[in-house]
Design a protein around this motif. Structure first.
Motif, PDB file in Angstrom:
ATOM      1  N   ARG A 206       0.848  -1.181   0.000  1.00 34.54           N
ATOM      2  CA  ARG A 206       0.000   0.000   0.000  1.00 34.54           C
ATOM      3  C   ARG A 206       0.894   1.246   0.000  1.00 34.54           C
ATOM      4  N   ALA A 207       0.393   2.337  -0.559  1.00 32.15           N
ATOM      5  CA  ALA A 207       1.157   3.582  -0.607  1.00 32.15           C
ATOM      6  C   ALA A 207       1.495   4.062   0.798  1.00 32.15           C
ATOM      7  N   SER A 222      -1.128  -3.720   7.559  1.00 32.92           N
ATOM      8  CA  SER A 222      -0.516  -2.555   6.923  1.00 32.92           C
ATOM      9  C   SER A 222      -0.080  -1.576   8.005  1.00 32.92           C
ATOM     10  N   SER A 401       4.576   1.893  -2.315  1.00 30.63           N
ATOM     11  CA  SER A 401       3.528   1.973  -3.332  1.00 30.63           C
ATOM     12  C   SER A 401       2.537   0.828  -3.229  1.00 30.63           C
ATOM     13  N   ASP A 402       1.499   0.923  -4.058  1.00 28.12           N
ATOM     14  CA  ASP A 402       0.477  -0.111  -4.079  1.00 28.12           C
ATOM     15  C   ASP A 402       0.998  -1.388  -4.728  1.00 28.12           C
ATOM     16  N   THR A 405      -1.791  -5.305  -9.582  1.00 29.89           N
ATOM     17  CA  THR A 405      -3.108  -4.984 -10.128  1.00 29.89           C
ATOM     18  C   THR A 405      -3.874  -6.278 -10.324  1.00 29.89           C
TER      19      THR A 405
END
Length: 411
Positions: A206-207, A222, A401-402, A405
């Motif tokens: 995650r960002a 997270s 970052s994420d 996808t």
């Protein structure tokens, strides 16, 4: 991965739109058809928690803003046809022939994932797996994650391939399941005895956050890093000393950990704490003891890092990063002079903390630095490496970052 990047079509600094356009163009050139979709997954930096994952311990990696991209299209036969920007070779194999023994080189990464996905699907529904094995595909890979730098270029490729095939074959596996598929591919098809940390970070990132993973229960959380708020950034110092997990040093360290656990009568070193160190020193030879001591103290450092990030923010974790490097250098003996120099210069130049990251025997170090210090630190690193006769390091900042996808960008 050991393949050399030979393609100049892609610009690592290009926006995602440019990358997608170039990837689709290259796919059509290599495979003679347009791709059905594009998927991506990031590399990772491990903030702290090295060689603890295969010991069922704790890790704290984060996904980075360098990614592997996969373009994929279905075929009307049962062939898997894969190509990449780091090889002129296109590899083709019948899906029915997929097996670890049939795979080698760079193509073992994407094809190993295809094999592991089919195997996982088969455990739930043999008929469905048989049907999938008749749905061939063409796949092309591009990655701007540096190879051999300890930033998990292999997991990025595995996870990008996994999310692409997961959607193409309609498997419906969750991100955690796809991380496990990537690990199986790396362990059995590639032959690298790695843990599940890299794939988990690539899937779940995650960002501005790290993934706190318990590698025994596979529970994850997270953890906010707060780098922007603290005006800090993470500088990667890629020493250009390449490593390969499938070769001896990594496997030897894992074997030492397993020997220590067996001698001490526990399933993994996770069962032990720093309170057990005196007993361990009596029962183990010096080398095995030091290998185990690194793992046990590193687990404690990960937990303390999570606590400090939550309670005090990133400026509080520097001493833990420093201690992690010393442990890897002296107890686990996986550092090299270039990594030690990178850490030494970073700390002397005002870094909050610094350590080598990744499996060791080369690769990269990271420095947690005030943003304003980056120009001076970069200059000091270049000068110090030149003075020692080392190759000029590649220096770049990574942003947490994420992750991968799960749904492709369709073209």
């Amino acid at each position: 991965m050991s393949a050399k990047h030979t393609d100049t079509t892609f610009d690592a600094a290009a926006g995602q739109s440019d990358v997608r356009t170039a990837l689709a163009t290259e796919f059509e050139k290599r495979h003679g058809q347009a791709p059905d979709g594009l998927w991506s997954a990031p590399g990772r930096v491990n903030l702290i928690g090295e060689h603890t994952d295969y010991n069922a311990g704790f890790v704290l990696p984060f996904a980075i803003d360098r990614r592997a991209w996969v373009a994929l299209a279905g075929r009307d036969d049962q062939l898997a046809r894969v190509s990449s920007t780091f090889s002129e070779e296109t590899v083709e194999i019948d899906l029915a022939d997929l097996a670890p023994a049939a795979l080698d080189g760079w193509s073992a990464y994407p094809l190993g994932v295809a094999w592991a996905l089919l195997a996982r699907a088969g455990t739930a529904d043999t008929a469905a797996a048989s049907d999938l094995a008749r749905r061939g595909f063409a796949l092309h890979i591009h990655s701007d994650v540096p190879i051999g730098a300890g930033l998990s270029s292999s997991a990025a490729i595995e996870c990008a391939t996994a999310v692409a095939l997961n959607e193409f074959w309609g498997l419906g596996f969750e991100p955690e399941e796809l991380a496990a598929v990537g690990q199986v591919a790396e362990n059995q098809a590639v032959g690298a005895p790695t843990g599940i940390m890299d794939q988990t970070a690539s899937m779940l990132g995650r960002a501005d956050a790290a993934v706190f993973l318990d590698c025994r229960s596979l529970e994850s959380q997270s953890i906010a890093l707060g780098l922007d708020a603290a005006a800090l950034e993470i500088l990667v110092v890629d020493t250009k000393v390449t490593h390969a997990h499938a070769t001896g040093g990594y496997a030897a360290r894992r074997a030492s950990c397993e020997l220590a656990a067996q001698t001490l009568g526990v399933p993994t070193l996770r069962e032990l704490t720093v309170d057990d160190l005196p007993r361990m020193q009596r029962l183990l030879d010096d080398v095995t003891f030091r290998r185990a001591r690194h793992v046990i103290t590193e687990n404690a450092r990960v937990e303390e890092t999570v606590r400090l990030l939550t309670e005090a923010g990133p400026n509080a974790i520097g001493s833990l990063l420093d201690a992690s490097h010393v442990s890897m250098r002296d107890d686990f003996e996986i550092s090299v002079p270039e990594l030690d120099l990178a850490v030494e210069v970073s700390l002397a130049s005002g870094a909050v903390g610094a350590r080598m990251t990744g499996g060791g025997f080369g690769g990269a170090a990271i420095a947690l630095i005030p943003r304003s210090l980056r120009p001076a630190l970069e200059a000091a690193l270049v000068e110090a490496f030149a003075a020692r006769g080392f190759d000029r390091p590649d220096l770049f900042v990574v942003q947490p970052s994420d992750g991968a996808t799960m749904k492709g960008h369709h073209v």
